[in-house]
Design a protein around this motif. Structure first.
Motif: not given
Length: 309
Positions: A108, A111, A260-263, A265-266, A269
């Motif tokens: 988690t 990334a 935090r899920e996906g944070w 990765d964001e 990006r």
């Protein structure tokens, strides 16, 4: 494996090369061969013995930011050996932090890194990028609201200016004369002199006060008057004082965003799209961690200091 840490807390000279066992991944964990680890103020605090949990025994290995290549994965992990990644890690745990040749991290907190991002530069992204994501969440700005940023030329402050501008907020930022051009280039709408007079300058520019302040420069009570009644002063260190006029003073804590899920990765990006600018001031071989700590403690660094393995 080789790691950099302390067996006795104290000054930079306490940092030494350690020989530690290679970590092994459990379920939903992976091991990263570290290419680069960023030096942050929180690393200095750990080196000095600040915030070490009861029962955690030395050696203590600092480091919350890393970039490298996956070398082993546990059950349930979607990434594969050979993937280039960045990760945020909690160093106040038995496995230690990012100043090591190999680090085990939960999936988690990792990334995948696009090919266009350099590993050394990418290592500067996780901690400060996630801090700013959480800070803007706590600021709870209205649409087209106004955010003031202290320490805007620094690592957290610069990301805050860029991300707030990207999201369509009006940004008021501080800068020394030599940093003014930089801060303007980040997207600040108004740039004011840094220091204890910043709050008064904000009120002159924004008579009603701003909706929120992100206090990356640790001005604390001195910047409180810049916030409108009922606004928010987002802190990256515990607020030392009494707030008034209904102003809230929430604290950004790594525990609130590390998983935090996906944070992450964001954040990656945003860097890949050029919204967040990655700035490396200097790299040091890992064995020169003490020198990197001394430079960070001296202040005035623009960009990040990075250890390489």
């Amino acid at each position: 494996m080789r790691a950099i840490g302390v067996t006795t807390t104290g000054g930079p000279d306490r940092l030494q090369v350690l020989d530690l066992p290679d970590p092994q991944p459990g379920p939903h964990e992976l091991v990263v061969a570290v290419h680069a680890a960023t030096v942050n103020p929180t690393d200095i605090a750990l080196r000095e013995g600040v915030g070490i949990p009861d029962g955690l025994e030395p050696p203590y290995v600092p480091g919350m930011d890393l970039a490298g290549v996956v070398v082993a994965v546990g059950d349930g992990v979607e990434l594969s050996p050979g993937d280039r990644v960045v990760a945020a890690v909690n160093p106040r745990r038995p496995q230690g932090g990012a100043y090591a040749e190999r680090v085990v991290v939960p999936d988690t907190s990792v990334a995948l890194l696009p090919d266009g991002l350099d590993l050394v530069a990418a290592a500067t992204l996780p901690l400060n990028g996630l801090t700013v994501q959480r800070a803007l969440e706590l600021a709870d700005l209205p649409p087209a609201g106004t955010l003031a940023v202290t320490g805007a030329a620094g690592a957290v402050g610069a990301f805050a200016v860029q991300l707030a501008h990207h999201r369509g907020y009006r940004v008021v930022a501080d800068a020394a004369d030599e940093d003014r051009e930089l801060v303007e280039s980040l997207g600040a709408d108004t740039v004011l002199p840094r220091g204890d007079g910043f709050a008064a300058a904000v009120r002159a520019a924004e008579p009603g006060g701003v909706d929120a302040v992100l206090d990356a420069a640790l001005l604390q009570v001195a910047v409180l008057p810049a916030v409108r009644d009922g606004g928010v002063l987002v802190c990256v260190r515990p607020f030392d004082g009494e707030a008034d006029r209904g102003v809230r003073t929430p604290l950004v804590l790594p525990a609130d965003y590390l998983h935090r899920e996906g944070w992450l990765d964001e954040v990656v990006r945003l860097a890949d799209d050029g919204v967040l600018t990655l700035r490396v001031a200097q790299t040091y071989p890992a064995e020169q961690a003490a020198e990197a700590h001394r430079r960070l403690e001296a202040g005035g660094v623009r960009g990040r200091l990075v250890l390489t393995f």
